[in-house]
Write a protein that holds these residues in place. Sequence first.
Motif, PDB file in Angstrom:
ATOM      1  N   PHE A 192       0.830  -1.206   0.000  1.00 15.79           N
ATOM      2  CA  PHE A 192       0.000   0.000   0.000  1.00 15.79           C
ATOM      3  C   PHE A 192       0.865   1.257   0.000  1.00 15.79           C
ATOM      4  O   PHE A 192       0.625   2.200  -0.760  1.00 15.79           O
ATOM      5  CB  PHE A 192      -0.930  -0.025   1.211  1.00 15.79           C
ATOM      6  N   LEU A 193       1.887   1.283   0.828  1.00 16.87           N
ATOM      7  CA  LEU A 193       2.739   2.472   0.935  1.00 16.87           C
ATOM      8  C   LEU A 193       3.720   2.578  -0.229  1.00 16.87           C
ATOM      9  O   LEU A 193       4.023   3.671  -0.695  1.00 16.87           O
ATOM     10  CB  LEU A 193       3.505   2.442   2.259  1.00 16.87           C
ATOM     11  N   ALA A 194       4.206   1.441  -0.715  1.00 13.33           N
ATOM     12  CA  ALA A 194       5.261   1.473  -1.730  1.00 13.33           C
ATOM     13  C   ALA A 194       4.736   1.707  -3.138  1.00 13.33           C
ATOM     14  O   ALA A 194       5.410   2.339  -3.948  1.00 13.33           O
ATOM     15  CB  ALA A 194       6.046   0.164  -1.688  1.00 13.33           C
ATOM     16  N   VAL A 195       3.533   1.196  -3.443  1.00 14.83           N
ATOM     17  CA  VAL A 195       3.036   1.234  -4.823  1.00 14.83           C
ATOM     18  C   VAL A 195       2.023   2.354  -5.035  1.00 14.83           C
ATOM     19  O   VAL A 195       1.575   2.586  -6.153  1.00 14.83           O
ATOM     20  CB  VAL A 195       2.438  -0.146  -5.204  1.00 14.83           C
ATOM     21  N   SER A 196       1.675   3.072  -3.994  1.00 18.59           N
ATOM     22  CA  SER A 196       0.630   4.093  -4.117  1.00 18.59           C
ATOM     23  C   SER A 196       1.181   5.451  -4.553  1.00 18.59           C
ATOM     24  O   SER A 196       0.725   6.491  -4.082  1.00 18.59           O
ATOM     25  CB  SER A 196      -0.116   4.247  -2.788  1.00 18.59           C
ATOM     26  N   LYS A 197       2.155   5.441  -5.461  1.00 20.70           N
ATOM     27  CA  LYS A 197       2.704   6.697  -5.968  1.00 20.70           C
ATOM     28  C   LYS A 197       2.096   7.076  -7.310  1.00 20.70           C
ATOM     29  O   LYS A 197       2.179   8.223  -7.722  1.00 20.70           O
ATOM     30  CB  LYS A 197       4.226   6.581  -6.113  1.00 20.70           C
TER      31      LYS A 197
END
Length: 205
Positions: free
Chosen positions: A28-33
């Motif tokens: 969630f944190l790594a790919v939500s860019k």
Amino acid sequence: MDQIFSIFVRSIFVDNMVFAYYLGMCSFLAVSKNVKTAVGLGMAVTFVLVCTLPINYLLENYVLKSGALSWLGEDFGNVDLSFLSLIIFIAVVASFTQLVEMAVEKFSPSLYASLGIFLPLIAVNCAILGGSLFMQQREFPNIAIATSYGLGSGIGWMLAIVGMAAVREKLQYSDIPKPLKGLGITFIITGLMGIAFMSFSGIKI
């Protein structure tokens, strides 16, 4: 039918994997860019959840739990294989993750490159394993409800990561204090979105 719909809606908004249980936070944190990448990963997670939950439900109720093998005969009525449930659930999830990885690599190489290591890591995404463990804990009465829960949980997770990606794309043009740039502001927004999703807990479904 009402129960199936209730489980489906609750799993999206009330029991959201990210905002209610904070599961699957690594991806969630790594790919939500980026929204496009977030949609791709969200669809992959939803597919794996929809496929693995019914299979794990059948394995749990007809193979693993105490007395599940009674359909083979009276001699198997006392067999309890529940100690194998965790490793079996993981094996099923890993198998479908491999299928998703091969399909994405073949049909969308650009998405495959964007997701990088996080696509095969769906196999250890705690939101997916959490869905099977919640199914086991809550003892869903039939496979239709288990499938509905899997679909709702996947859509809820995808909704969360796509929403976060949309916000983070806008934040690129915002004047954010330097110490909060990157994960700092992402954590704050995640908390605020979690508080917003808490409002759904008051809805009677």
